[in-house]
Design a protein around this motif. Structure first.
Motif, mmCIF file in Angstrom:
data_model
loop_
_atom_site.group_PDB
_atom_site.id
_atom_site.type_symbol
_atom_site.label_atom_id
_atom_site.label_comp_id
_atom_site.label_asym_id
_atom_site.label_seq_id
_atom_site.Cartn_x
_atom_site.Cartn_y
_atom_site.Cartn_z
ATOM 1 N N PHE A 193 0.796 -1.288 -0.042
ATOM 2 C CA PHE A 193 -0.115 -0.008 0.101
ATOM 3 C C PHE A 193 0.698 1.294 0.057
ATOM 4 O O PHE A 193 0.509 2.187 -0.486
ATOM 5 N N GLN A 194 2.081 1.266 0.754
ATOM 6 C CA GLN A 194 2.929 2.265 0.745
ATOM 7 C C GLN A 194 3.620 2.592 -0.731
ATOM 8 O O GLN A 194 3.555 3.781 -1.134
ATOM 9 N N GLY A 195 3.576 1.578 -1.475
ATOM 10 C CA GLY A 195 4.262 1.841 -2.849
ATOM 11 C C GLY A 195 3.011 2.233 -3.818
ATOM 12 O O GLY A 195 3.270 3.298 -4.577
ATOM 13 N N HIS A 196 1.752 1.746 -3.357
ATOM 14 C CA HIS A 196 0.654 2.528 -4.316
ATOM 15 C C HIS A 196 0.458 3.836 -3.767
ATOM 16 O O HIS A 196 0.314 4.900 -4.819
ATOM 17 N N LEU A 197 0.765 4.188 -2.434
ATOM 18 C CA LEU A 197 0.493 5.713 -2.104
ATOM 19 C C LEU A 197 1.514 6.404 -2.675
ATOM 20 O O LEU A 197 1.256 7.774 -3.328
ATOM 21 N N ALA A 198 2.773 5.919 -2.752
ATOM 22 C CA ALA A 198 3.897 6.605 -3.382
ATOM 23 C C ALA A 198 3.709 7.037 -4.974
ATOM 24 O O ALA A 198 3.633 8.132 -5.440
ATOM 25 N N ASP A 199 3.043 5.761 -5.551
ATOM 26 C CA ASP A 199 2.607 6.257 -6.983
ATOM 27 C C ASP A 199 1.493 7.307 -7.211
ATOM 28 O O ASP A 199 1.607 8.049 -7.894
ATOM 29 N N TYR A 200 0.435 7.143 -6.015
ATOM 30 C CA TYR A 200 -0.603 7.978 -6.196
ATOM 31 C C TYR A 200 -0.018 9.492 -5.757
ATOM 32 O O TYR A 200 -0.756 10.458 -6.590
ATOM 33 N N ASN A 201 0.810 9.603 -4.855
ATOM 34 C CA ASN A 201 1.335 10.827 -4.510
ATOM 35 C C ASN A 201 2.036 11.474 -5.787
ATOM 36 O O ASN A 201 2.120 12.615 -6.245
ATOM 37 N N MET A 202 2.839 10.537 -6.662
ATOM 38 C CA MET A 202 3.562 11.085 -7.672
ATOM 39 C C MET A 202 2.734 11.600 -8.787
ATOM 40 O O MET A 202 2.836 12.443 -9.379
ATOM 41 N N VAL A 203 1.495 10.803 -9.045
ATOM 42 C CA VAL A 203 0.470 11.124 -9.947
ATOM 43 C C VAL A 203 -0.143 12.638 -9.442
ATOM 44 O O VAL A 203 -0.357 13.533 -10.289
ATOM 45 N N VAL A 204 -0.436 12.715 -8.240
ATOM 46 C CA VAL A 204 -0.864 13.953 -7.714
ATOM 47 C C VAL A 204 -0.148 15.239 -8.012
ATOM 48 O O VAL A 204 -0.409 16.109 -8.483
ATOM 49 N N ASP A 205 1.442 14.793 -7.834
ATOM 50 C CA ASP A 205 2.511 15.854 -8.024
ATOM 51 C C ASP A 205 2.326 16.188 -9.551
ATOM 52 O O ASP A 205 2.627 17.418 -9.790
ATOM 53 N N MET A 206 2.260 15.292 -10.454
ATOM 54 C CA MET A 206 2.256 15.543 -11.782
ATOM 55 C C MET A 206 1.219 16.324 -12.206
ATOM 56 O O MET A 206 1.253 17.173 -13.015
ATOM 57 N N LEU A 207 0.075 15.939 -11.413
ATOM 58 C CA LEU A 207 -1.015 16.738 -11.910
ATOM 59 C C LEU A 207 -1.374 17.959 -11.656
ATOM 60 O O LEU A 207 -1.603 19.175 -12.261
ATOM 61 N N ASN A 208 -0.566 18.257 -10.280
ATOM 62 C CA ASN A 208 -0.540 19.638 -10.051
ATOM 63 C C ASN A 208 0.355 20.507 -10.677
ATOM 64 O O ASN A 208 0.382 21.964 -10.622
ATOM 65 N N THR A 209 1.630 19.851 -11.272
ATOM 66 C CA THR A 209 2.412 20.684 -11.997
ATOM 67 C C THR A 209 2.121 20.606 -13.279
ATOM 68 O O THR A 209 3.035 20.840 -14.316
ATOM 69 N N ALA B 194 2.368 12.380 -22.203
ATOM 70 C CA ALA B 194 3.001 11.637 -23.166
ATOM 71 C C ALA B 194 4.430 11.535 -22.112
ATOM 72 O O ALA B 194 5.280 10.494 -22.419
ATOM 73 N N GLU B 195 4.959 12.462 -21.455
ATOM 74 C CA GLU B 195 6.241 12.336 -20.568
ATOM 75 C C GLU B 195 6.105 11.559 -19.410
ATOM 76 O O GLU B 195 6.934 10.756 -19.161
ATOM 77 N N MET B 196 4.790 11.540 -19.096
ATOM 78 C CA MET B 196 4.617 10.369 -17.998
ATOM 79 C C MET B 196 4.765 8.985 -18.423
ATOM 80 O O MET B 196 5.517 8.002 -17.852
ATOM 81 N N ILE B 197 4.255 8.844 -19.824
ATOM 82 C CA ILE B 197 4.251 7.427 -20.295
ATOM 83 C C ILE B 197 5.863 7.268 -20.683
ATOM 84 O O ILE B 197 6.230 6.042 -20.724
ATOM 85 N N ARG B 198 6.391 7.915 -21.254
ATOM 86 C CA ARG B 198 7.870 7.847 -21.550
ATOM 87 C C ARG B 198 8.817 7.561 -20.368
ATOM 88 O O ARG B 198 9.595 6.850 -20.481
ATOM 89 N N ASP B 199 8.367 8.305 -19.250
ATOM 90 C CA ASP B 199 9.332 7.912 -18.086
ATOM 91 C C ASP B 199 8.879 6.545 -17.571
ATOM 92 O O ASP B 199 9.781 5.803 -17.173
ATOM 93 N N TYR B 200 7.716 6.094 -17.764
ATOM 94 C CA TYR B 200 7.085 4.709 -17.241
ATOM 95 C C TYR B 200 7.940 3.725 -18.094
ATOM 96 O O TYR B 200 8.363 2.759 -17.618
ATOM 97 N N ASN B 201 7.957 3.928 -19.273
ATOM 98 C CA ASN B 201 8.489 2.933 -20.195
ATOM 99 C C ASN B 201 10.233 2.928 -19.742
ATOM 100 O O ASN B 201 10.658 1.920 -19.731
#
Length: 366
Positions: free
Chosen positions: A63-79, A84-91
């Motif tokens: 759950f901590q891993g999922h929370l970190a992922d969600y926090n990262m998504v929230v940060d990216m949404l806020n910024t 496409a950049e998120m997908i590239r980083d994921y790949n």
């Protein structure tokens, strides 16, 4: 009853007392068994709780891993990060993770192979030890004593080798520290250059002194040549002796020149008094044992190769000279008395000239 103060206790009394104690022991044993059962139940419950805690810890970590992922998504949404950049980083992360997984699997496989190899080597070592023990048992008492003595000496030498290796490593570290210290000081660099130049001049001086000592005197050279070639080639030998004397004079002049240069350098070094000169002398003492080998190896090697080549050339020249002398000796029988008399007179004249040359050489040496 035998009286009002005394009472006789029969067998029934002691049996009753024993039964009461037995009942107490039975009650205590039952109580302890109940406690043991309770502890077993608590232990089983504790193990089940421990397993459950491990599972919950794994879930918490996930759950901590999922929370970190969600926090990262929230940060990216806020910024306002681009998808496409998120997908590239994921790949990129996925490729890196796959590469790391393959690397871990490869390391694990290599570790298993290495452990198997180490186990096989250890088995071979054990077999060799058993074979060595059998060989030692078959030896005589004298050989066994000698073997034990050599084994103790080997262990001692191994310990000394370890100590010397540690000292060598410490010297290398110290050398690196000193070189780093020299690199940050212009005065020390100049001092090292002067020391190297002085060392080179001292080596050249010692080499010339050694060559001067090894060189024969004119009289010894004359006698050796006279014994070697006879009387017919005295004229040629006298010319060679004169050439050698000129070479000797040149060598002595060069030696004196280098001595003066060394004295001038010594005076320059002595004039540099103060902290820099003191540090230079200390540095010279510390680095002398290491630099003698590091700095003079190639030079000494080249000198030895040059000396070898010069010696080979001298051998070839002496062989040619000896061949000419042998041919001349074959022609001695054809010399007439008149020619021999002329040669004797020439020899007397050359001898007088030789004595004068010897006197001149002694004056030059003085």
């Amino acid at each position: 009853l035998s009286g009002p103060q005394r009472q006789i206790m029969d067998k029934t009394y002691y049996l009753g007392l024993l039964r009461s104690k037995t009942n107490e022991l039975t009650t205590e044993i039952n109580k302890l068994q109940e406690e043991v059962e309770m502890y077993k139940q608590e232990k089983s419950i504790y193990l089940s709780y421990e397993k459950r805690a491990e599972a919950l810890a794994g879930e918490i970590k996930e759950f901590q891993g999922h929370l970190a992922d969600y926090n990262m998504v929230v940060d990216m949404l806020n910024t306002n990060t681009d998808v496409a950049e998120m997908i590239r980083d994921y790949n990129m992360l996925k490729v890196q993770n796959d590469r790391d997984t393959q690397s871990v699997d490869k390391i694990f496989t290599e570790r298993q192979a290495t452990e198997k190899l180490m186990q096989a080597v250890e088995e071979d070592i054990e077999r060799e030890k058993v074979a060595a023990d059998d060989i030692i048992k078959d030896m005589s008492q004298e050989d066994q004593a000698k073997y034990m003595e050599m084994k103790a000496a080997n262990e001692k030498l191994s310990q000394e080798l370890v100590v010397q290796q540690q000292e060598l490593d410490a010297l290398h570290v110290k050398e690196e520290a000193l070189r780093a210290e020299i690199a940050h000081s212009q005065v020390k660099q100049e001092a090292v250059q002067l020391y190297e130049k002085l060392h080179e001049l001292e080596e050249r001086r010692d080499q010339m002194i050694a060559e001067d000592k090894n060189m024969e005197s004119p009289q010894e050279e004359r006698e050796r040549l006279l014994k070697q070639v006879g009387t017919e080639n005295v004229k040629d030998d006298s010319q060679e002796i004169a050439s050698m004397e000129r070479q000797l004079t040149e060598v002595k002049e060069k030696t004196n020149h280098f001595k003066k240069v060394i004295q001038r350098l010594d005076m320059d070094l002595e004039n540099h008094q103060g902290e820099e000169n003191w540090k230079y002398k200390e540095l010279k003492k510390r680095e002398e044992s290491m630099d003698n080998f590091l700095e003079t190896f190639e030079e000494v090697k080249n000198q030895e190769l040059q000396r070898k080549a010069q010696t080979e050339a001298n051998i070839v020249a002496l062989l040619e000279h000896s061949s000419r002398n042998v041919n001349r000796m074959k022609q001695i029988s054809s010399v007439t008395n008149q020619e021999l008399k002329i040669m004797q007179e020439d020899l007397t004249f050359k001898s007088n000239e030789m004595q004068k040359s010897q006197s001149t050489a002694k004056n030059l040496i003085t």
